[in-house]
Design a protein around this motif. Structure first.
Motif, mmCIF file in Angstrom:
data_model
loop_
_atom_site.group_PDB
_atom_site.id
_atom_site.type_symbol
_atom_site.label_atom_id
_atom_site.label_comp_id
_atom_site.label_asym_id
_atom_site.label_seq_id
_atom_site.Cartn_x
_atom_site.Cartn_y
_atom_site.Cartn_z
ATOM 1 N N ALA A 39 -3.917 -6.020 0.905
ATOM 2 C CA ALA A 39 -2.456 -5.989 0.947
ATOM 3 C C ALA A 39 -1.861 -7.355 0.601
ATOM 4 O O ALA A 39 -0.702 -7.435 0.216
ATOM 5 C CB ALA A 39 -1.984 -5.558 2.325
ATOM 6 N N THR A 40 -2.654 -8.417 0.731
ATOM 7 C CA THR A 40 -2.132 -9.751 0.439
ATOM 8 C C THR A 40 -2.213 -10.093 -1.036
ATOM 9 O O THR A 40 -1.525 -10.988 -1.496
ATOM 10 C CB THR A 40 -2.885 -10.826 1.246
ATOM 11 O OG1 THR A 40 -4.264 -10.806 0.869
ATOM 12 C CG2 THR A 40 -2.736 -10.578 2.733
ATOM 13 N N ASP A 41 -3.052 -9.408 -1.773
ATOM 14 C CA ASP A 41 -3.195 -9.641 -3.210
ATOM 15 C C ASP A 41 -2.483 -8.505 -3.941
ATOM 16 O O ASP A 41 -2.890 -7.346 -3.841
ATOM 17 C CB ASP A 41 -4.677 -9.673 -3.574
ATOM 18 C CG ASP A 41 -4.924 -9.937 -5.051
ATOM 19 O OD1 ASP A 41 -4.036 -9.661 -5.883
ATOM 20 O OD2 ASP A 41 -6.025 -10.425 -5.359
ATOM 21 N N GLU A 42 -1.447 -8.836 -4.663
ATOM 22 C CA GLU A 42 -0.614 -7.795 -5.293
ATOM 23 C C GLU A 42 -1.417 -6.922 -6.249
ATOM 24 O O GLU A 42 -1.224 -5.711 -6.299
ATOM 25 C CB GLU A 42 0.567 -8.429 -6.028
ATOM 26 C CG GLU A 42 1.557 -7.390 -6.511
ATOM 27 C CD GLU A 42 2.826 -8.003 -7.069
ATOM 28 O OE1 GLU A 42 3.510 -7.298 -7.817
ATOM 29 O OE2 GLU A 42 3.124 -9.165 -6.769
ATOM 30 N N THR A 43 -2.342 -7.513 -7.001
ATOM 31 C CA THR A 43 -3.142 -6.734 -7.938
ATOM 32 C C THR A 43 -4.015 -5.728 -7.200
ATOM 33 O O THR A 43 -4.079 -4.554 -7.571
ATOM 34 C CB THR A 43 -4.027 -7.665 -8.794
ATOM 35 O OG1 THR A 43 -3.191 -8.608 -9.452
ATOM 36 C CG2 THR A 43 -4.810 -6.889 -9.823
#
Length: 72
Positions: A39-43
């Protein structure tokens, strides 16, 4: 499974229903096990939820198919 000339049997409908429930279970398990780091990495977030979107679309199509068969 039913073909173009035969109506679906109760077994066909039960099979489709079971497949739908299994897909719902898969969706639930996939959401439940999503790592918070994704959830912290948009990709990764977009990829994970894009896959869930495809699974939801498959479920929706299958449910529509079952409803159509039931009303024929």
């Amino acid at each position: 499974m039913a073909n173009a000339t035969a109506r679906p049997t109760s077994a066909d409908l039960l099979y489709l229903h079971t497949q739908t429930l299994e897909l719902i279970e898969d969706l639930h398990a996939a959401v439940k096990t999503l790592p918070l780091s994704a959830a912290t990495d948009e990709t990764k977030f977009n990829l994970a939820f894009g896959e869930l979107d495809h699974l939801h679309d498959a479920l929706d199509g299958l449910a529509t198919r079952i409803r159509r068969i039931m009303t024929e």
